[in-house]
Design a protein around this motif. Structure first.
Motif, mmCIF file in Angstrom:
data_model
loop_
_atom_site.group_PDB
_atom_site.id
_atom_site.type_symbol
_atom_site.label_atom_id
_atom_site.label_comp_id
_atom_site.label_asym_id
_atom_site.label_seq_id
_atom_site.Cartn_x
_atom_site.Cartn_y
_atom_site.Cartn_z
ATOM 1 N N SER A 117 -12.086 12.526 43.615
ATOM 2 C CA SER A 117 -10.934 12.045 42.843
ATOM 3 C C SER A 117 -10.603 12.888 41.618
ATOM 4 O O SER A 117 -9.506 12.769 41.065
ATOM 5 C CB SER A 117 -11.162 10.595 42.403
ATOM 6 N N TYR A 174 -7.623 13.697 36.980
ATOM 7 C CA TYR A 174 -7.522 13.170 38.340
ATOM 8 C C TYR A 174 -6.721 14.105 39.234
ATOM 9 O O TYR A 174 -5.730 14.708 38.814
ATOM 10 C CB TYR A 174 -6.870 11.775 38.327
ATOM 11 N N THR A 233 -7.858 10.998 49.256
ATOM 12 C CA THR A 233 -9.272 11.169 49.575
ATOM 13 C C THR A 233 -9.715 10.028 50.479
ATOM 14 O O THR A 233 -8.955 9.088 50.745
ATOM 15 C CB THR A 233 -10.140 11.162 48.298
ATOM 16 N N PRO A 266 -6.421 8.935 44.213
ATOM 17 C CA PRO A 266 -7.046 9.078 42.895
ATOM 18 C C PRO A 266 -6.204 8.475 41.775
ATOM 19 O O PRO A 266 -6.753 7.974 40.787
ATOM 20 C CB PRO A 266 -7.162 10.603 42.734
ATOM 21 N N GLU A 325 -6.913 4.877 41.537
ATOM 22 C CA GLU A 325 -8.191 4.708 40.836
ATOM 23 C C GLU A 325 -7.990 4.806 39.327
ATOM 24 O O GLU A 325 -8.531 4.013 38.555
ATOM 25 C CB GLU A 325 -9.183 5.778 41.294
#
Length: 241
Positions: A121, A139, A144, A149, A152
């Motif tokens: 990430s 990031y 992924t 990412p 996230e």
């Protein structure tokens, strides 16, 4: 092809493959432990997946699921599931507590320091800033196996509002979206990454032991953070070691 799914299959990784469905033949894979399907276009999960009773880990982030995959959630050995970035979570995501982070403008944070590590990430650097050491995570944008990412990152921003000594503090963000975080000095990871045999379970060094009181303190603190996450509509994939 349906015939590609065979009974001896243990791991299946098909991240970002334009898949629109999981074949009915998935029910053959009774030994399947790990299934990686993030970044596809899957709208529904075949009920045949309920036969995959050995499944421990599944990643379904960034698909097109409009309903929670209940047949997956009922699997007896499931320990890890990733679902972020699916339409059925949009309502919850938009209602989660948002946090406005301070934007920090400092050239030293943008390019300086040394690289601590790089994962799927992003890249994390160790930087000296205003008399203290911080960790700066930039990031990546590509999909992924964990999902997006940027998704996230957005979750980390929401979590930054939780006041807890068991969470890494977030001091702010850079103009490119990188997060400036607390640097943990003198810490090490208690668990090592899973092995081919353990699949979804962390592997521990034989000489690492916890006393009863240490274990109680660790679990109590983790459960306190977990409640805060759940109150914000967030689950944490690493509560499974």
């Amino acid at each position: 092809h349906d015939d590609a799914i065979q009974p001896q299959l243990r791991w299946l990784i098909l991240t970002e493959n334009e898949l629109t469905k999981i074949p009915e033949s998935i029910g053959r894979a009774k030994k399947l432990q790990k299934l990686m399907l993030s970044g596809n276009k899957i709208k529904t999960i075949s009920s045949e997946i309920s036969k995959c009773t050995s499944l421990e880990l599944i990643r379904l982030s960034a698909n097109q699921l409009t309903e929670p995959p209940m047949d997956v959630l009922k699997l007896p050995n499931l320990a890890w599931i990733a679902l972020s970035g699916n339409p059925f979570l949009d309502k919850i995501s938009s209602s989660s507590t948002s946090t406005n982070l301070d934007t920090i403008t400092d050239p030293a944070l943008e390019t300086g320091g040394t690289i601590l590590g790089e994962g799927a990430s992003g890249v994390i650097r160790k930087v000296e800033w205003k008399g203290k050491t911080v960790a700066v995570k930039k990031y990546k944008g590509a999909m992924t196996s964990d999902g997006s990412p940027l998704q996230e990152r957005n979750i980390n921003v929401v979590v930054s509002s939780i006041k807890s000594d068991s969470l890494v503090k977030v001091y702010g963000q850079l103009t490119d979206g990188s997060l400036v975080m607390e640097y943990l000095e003198g810490y090490k990871a208690f668990g090592n990454p899973p092995s081919m045999d353990s699949c979804s379970r962390d592997v521990y060094d034989e000489d690492d032991d916890l006393s009863v009181n240490q274990a109680k303190l660790m679990v109590t603190n983790l459960l306190g953070v977990l409640k805060e996450l759940h109150d914000r509509g967030i689950t944490h994939g690493d509560f499974y070691g």
